[in-house]
Write an enzyme that holds these catalytic residues in place. Structure first.
Site: not given
Ligand SMILES: NC(=O)c1ccc[n+]([C@@H]2O[C@H](COP(=O)([O-])OP(=O)(O)OC[C@H]3O[C@@H](n4cnc5c(N)ncnc54)[C@H](OP(=O)(O)O)[C@@H]3O)[C@@H](O)[C@H]2O)c1
Length: 243
Positions: A140, A153
């Site tokens: 991130s 985080y």
């Molecule tokens: N959105 C942002 O602004 C942003 C910015 C920078 C980085 N990121 C990173 O991007 C990645 C994806 O996040 P997103 O933004 O796409 O959010 P999201 O839509 O909430 O997706 C998060 C994903 O992680 C899965 N997850 C959470 N805990 C888990 C566990 N214990 N085991 C397996 N899967 C798990 C969730 O699936 P289940 O709940 O079905 O397990 C979901 O598929 C993350 O690593 C996040 O830190 C996001």
């Protein structure tokens, strides 16, 4: 070339993982989808299959080492190999240190750091045996810019950067290691923030800054489309509006 590659994705049920799965499948990759929520995984797999692509899923909690082993094993069993492990699952129950939300700190360490490490432990022997493979990790922009109230985080994502860079150096010559550092992305991520004040802040910032998860998916495609001899170390991307 993405076509024909076997790609396992964690966090494939939503947001960046889902958008990447759909895009890679559209380009001809074979997808192994992992996350905890079966209904959402099934939906993604069905959407891929309905469009003529190939996808299977397995319920996976990345904080459990054996779940990653089983995910990798199922990819091999189903498709005969594993070319890419995209460790993308993440958790963000942020809040100020004064809340002493130690359980949330543990969740972030378990999912964001140990989840990536368990993926490495599961896929590295497979990649070594094949003589090729590619780890892609989702960090991130928070890995580089620590913001108050999101410190744990940020620390977990900084750890992802550090371990990815070291892994890349250790595996150079045979296995590729890449990290993406997205800024604010329009996903379900802020919905999982428990602290109401933080949640409102995140949602407001998201409305101003967020880019689409498809944008991040295209960065993953860029990483995968390089010639065999090229390793993209890190891709940082954020909306033009985000400082
Ligand atoms: N959105 C942002 O602004 C942003 C910015 C920078 C980085 N990121 C990173 O991007 C990645 C994806 O996040 P997103 O933004 O796409 O959010 P999201 O839509 O909430 O997706 C998060 C994903 O992680 C899965 N997850 C959470 N805990 C888990 C566990 N214990 N085991 C397996 N899967 C798990 C969730 O699936 P289940 O709940 O079905 O397990 C979901 O598929 C993350 O690593 C996040 O830190 C996001």
């Amino acid at each position: 070339m993405v076509k024909g590659q076997v790609v396992a994705i964690t966090g494939a049920s939503s947001g960046i993982g889902k958008a990447t799965a759909l895009e890679l499948a559209r380009l001809g990759a074979k997808l192994m989808l992992g996350a905890r929520h079966e209904e959402a995984l099934l939906q993604v797999a069905e959407e891929i299959r309905a469009a003529g692509g190939e996808a299977v899923y397995r319920i996976t909690d990345v904080s459990r080492r054996e779940d990653l082993l089983k995910l990798v094993h199922l990819a091999q069993e189903t498709f005969g190999q594993l070319d890419v492990l995209f460790s993308n699952a993440g958790a963000m129950p942020i809040g100020p240190f004064d809340e002493l939300a130690v359980d949330d700190w543990e969740t972030m360490v378990d999912v964001n750091i140990k989840g990536v490490l368990f993926g490495i432990a599961a896929a590295l022997p497979v990649f070594r045996q094949q003589g090729s493979g590619h780890f892609i990790h989702t960090a991130s922009t928070a890995a580089r810019k620590t913001v108050p109230n999101q410190v744990v985080y940020s620390a977990t994502k900084a750890a992802v950067l550090a371990l990815s860079d070291g892994l890349r150096q250790e595996l150079a010559g045979q296995i590729r290691v890449s990290t993406i550092l997205p800024g604010f992305t329009d996903t379900a991520f802020s919905e999982h923030v428990k602290n109401p004040e933080m949640k409102a802040q995140m949602q407001k910032a998201g409305e101003k800054f967020a880019m689409s998860p498809e944008t991040v998916a295209r960065a993953v495609v860029y990483i995968l489309e390089q010639p065999e001899g090229v390793n993209i170390g890190e891709v940082t991307l954020r909306s033009k509006a985000q400082a």
